[in-house]
Design a protein around this motif. Structure first.
Motif, PDB file in Angstrom:
ATOM      1  N   VAL A   1     -24.892  44.132 -59.176  1.00  0.00           N
ATOM      2  CA  VAL A   1     -24.758  42.846 -58.508  1.00  0.00           C
ATOM      3  C   VAL A   1     -25.940  41.917 -58.794  1.00  0.00           C
ATOM      4  CG1 VAL A   1     -24.859  41.805 -56.203  1.00  0.00           C
ATOM      5  CG2 VAL A   1     -23.240  43.651 -56.669  1.00  0.00           C
TER       6      VAL A   1
ATOM      7  N   SER B   1     -23.757  35.417 -58.206  1.00  0.00           N
ATOM      8  CA  SER B   1     -22.772  35.378 -57.130  1.00  0.00           C
ATOM      9  C   SER B   1     -23.422  35.655 -55.774  1.00  0.00           C
ATOM     10  CB  SER B   1     -21.671  36.416 -57.377  1.00  0.00           C
ATOM     11  OG  SER B   1     -21.003  36.149 -58.588  1.00  0.00           O
TER      12      SER B   1
ATOM     13  N   VAL C   1     -23.718  37.333 -52.085  1.00  0.00           N
ATOM     14  CA  VAL C   1     -23.526  38.707 -51.618  1.00  0.00           C
ATOM     15  C   VAL C   1     -23.547  38.701 -50.096  1.00  0.00           C
ATOM     16  CG1 VAL C   1     -24.401  41.075 -51.668  1.00  0.00           C
ATOM     17  CG2 VAL C   1     -24.693  39.595 -53.672  1.00  0.00           C
TER      18      VAL C   1
ATOM     19  N   LEU D   1     -19.337  39.127 -53.115  1.00  0.00           N
ATOM     20  CA  LEU D   1     -19.645  40.522 -53.456  1.00  0.00           C
ATOM     21  C   LEU D   1     -20.091  41.229 -52.174  1.00  0.00           C
ATOM     22  CD1 LEU D   1     -21.648  39.966 -56.767  1.00  0.00           C
ATOM     23  CD2 LEU D   1     -19.380  40.982 -56.578  1.00  0.00           C
TER      24      LEU D   1
END
Length: 389
Positions: free
Chosen positions: A84, A89, A91, A231
Motif C-alpha cells: 500500500v 491512494s 488508506v 485501501l
C-alpha cells in the motif's frame, strides 16, 4: 527543508496553483508591501519550526517504532503495508483503541515516496467543533475573535507529505462536508481568506468505530466514507494474537531499560501471565503495564508475582464455571486455551523457568509441555537449558 516564496507582477491564479504544486511555500503578487513580505517570511519560519517540533515529538512518542510481532496476522499486516505504501491512494485503518493505528499510518508514510516530507497528525475527536475549520485549513488574521495572527492549518503543514486523520469517525456533519470538499478538489482556503490554494497531501485516516454502521445510521457521510476507504487495513486486537505478546514485552522492556539506564527482564512465568490477560487496551495498555513494572521493580528481574500485582484477576481472563449465573456464550476452544495458558504460566513461575520441573508439576512429560507451549504461543524460557542441566 528550505521554504520558497515566489513573487510575480504578471501571474494569475493558475500560476499560483502551479507554483504551490511545484513546492512553493507562498506566492506573492507585485507590488509588494513590507508587511506582506514580513508575514510571508514569518509564516515560512513558523512552518520550519513546526515541522522540526513535529518530528521531535513523533520520535519521542515512538512513531518510528517497528511493527513488533511474530504472528501470522502481523506478517500479513507488514506485507499489506509494503504493497500500500508506494501508492498515492488513501488508506482507512480500523481497529480497537490501542492497537497501533498511528504506528501503521507512520509506517505507510515512511515507506512511501513522501517519507522525507511532513507527517502531520490530527486527533479529530479532540478538535473543538467551532474550530475544526481553522485547525484543518488555517485562518487569516482577524478572521474571528481571537485570531490575532495568521495561522496555517494542518493540510497546509502537511503539504507534500501525509496527513493522518485519527478518530475520523468523531467528526461532526459540518466538518465531514468540508473535509469531503478538500478531498474532492485538493484545494483549501483559510478562514477569512479570499484566495484558495492547492495542497499536495496524501490522507490516511483511522477509526475505532464501525463506519459502515455509522453510514447506515446517518452519522457519517457515505460519500466521505467512499473517499477515505480506498485501501482498508484492519488491525486485530492483541487478544487475538497472543503470540505477539512475548516479543512486544521484550521490545518495551528494552525501551524502558534504555530510558532508565538499567536492564529490565521478565522471568519465565511472567510473560505467560501477560499472555493470558485479555488486554482490552491492546498494545498501548501492554506498553503502559511494562513501563509501570519496570519503574516500580526492586530488581532487574520482573517475576510472575510482580505481574499479578498490576493486572486485574491476576492477569488472567476470567473463566466462567458451569452453573454460574447469568450464562453468557463463550468460545469453548479459546476459553480452554486461556485456562491452559494460565496453568502453564503458574507452573513455569513456581518452577523458576525449569520446563522439566513444570512438566512434573503438571503431571505430563516435557515433550508434551513443549508442544502445548508452542501451540499457545508461549516462548520457552531462555535460561531453560541451564536450569534443566
Amino acid at each position: 527543508h528550505v521554504p520558497v516564496v515566489m513573487m510575480s507582477g504578471k501571474a494569475n491564479l493558475a500560476d499560483a496553483v502551479r507554483a504551490t504544486k511545484l513546492g512553493a511555500f507562498q506566492f506573492l503578487e507585485k507590488p509588494l508591501t513590507p508587511e506582506g513580505v514580513l508575514v510571508a517570511l514569518r509564516s515560512a519560519l513558523e512552518v520550519g519550526r513546526t515541522l522540526a517540533e513535529n518530528k521531535r515529538l513523533h520520535e519521542q512518542l515512538g512513531h518510528g517504532d517497528p511493527l513488533v510481532g511474530t504472528s501470522a496476522a502481523m506478517d500479513e499486516l507488514r506485507a499489506l503495508i509494503a504493497r500500500v505504501a508506494p501508492t498515492e491512494s488513501r488508506v482507512l485503518i480500523t481497529g480497537e483503541s490501542g492497537t497501533g493505528k498511528e504506528l501503521v499510518a507512520s509506517a505507510i508514510h515512511r515507506q512511501s515516496a513522501r517519507g522525507a516530507k511532513p507527517f502531520v497528525t490530527v486527533n479529530s475527536a479532540a478538535l473543538p467543533r467551532d474550530l475544526v475549520e481553522s485547525e484543518m485549513f488555517g485562518h487569516e488574521r482577524g478572521a474571528f475573535t481571537g485570531a490575532t495572527e495568521r495561522r496555517q492549518g494542518r493540510f497546509e503543514l502537511a503539504d507534500g507529505g501525509t496527513l493522518f486523520l485519527d478518530e475520523v469517525g468523531d467528526l461532526g456533519p459540518e466538518a465531514q462536508a468540508k473535509l469531503l470538499r478538500v478531498l474532492e478538489g485538493g484545494v483549501v482556503e483559510r478562514v477569512g481568506g479570499e484566495r484558495p490554494f492547492a495542497v499536495n497531501v496524501r490522507v490516511l485516516a483511522a477509526t475505532n468505530k464501525d463506519l459502515q454502521q455509522a453510514v447506515r445510521q446517518g452519522h457519517f457521510r457515505e460519500d466521505l466514507w467512499f473517499r477515505l476507504n480506498v485501501l482498508p487495513i484492519h488491525i486485530l486486537p492483541l487478544r487475538e494474537r497472543p503470540e505477539d505478546i512475548a516479543p512486544l514485552v521484550r521490545h518495551f522492556a528494552a525501551r524502558c531499560g534504555a530510558r532508565l539506564g538499567r536492564p529490565v527482564t521478565f522471568d519465565a512465568g511472567a510473560v505467560p501471565l501477560l499472555a493470558a490477560y485479555s488486554w482490552p487496551g491492546n498494545v498501548r495498555e501492554l506498553a503502559n503495564i511494562v513501563e509501570r513494572m519496570a519503574i516500580l521493580a526492586t530488581s532487574e528481574l520482573i517475576t510472575a508475582p510482580d505481574v499479578a500485582r498490576v493486572l486485574p484477576s491476576n492477569g488472567l481472563m476470567p473463566v466462567q464455571q458451569p452453573g454460574d449465573a447469568p450464562w453468557r456464550d463463550i468460545a469453548l476452544t479459546e476459553t480452554l486455551d486461556q485456562y491452559e495458558r494460565e496453568l502453564i504460566a503458574k507452573a513455569l513461575s513456581v518452577s523458576r523457568g525449569n520446563v522439566a520441573e513444570a512438566a512434573r508439576r503438571l503431571l505430563t512429560d516435557r515433550a508434551n509441555l513443549y508442544r502445548r507451549m508452542r501451540r499457545l504461543g508461549i516462548d520457552p524460557p531462555r535460561n531453560n537449558s541451564s536450569n534443566e542441566g
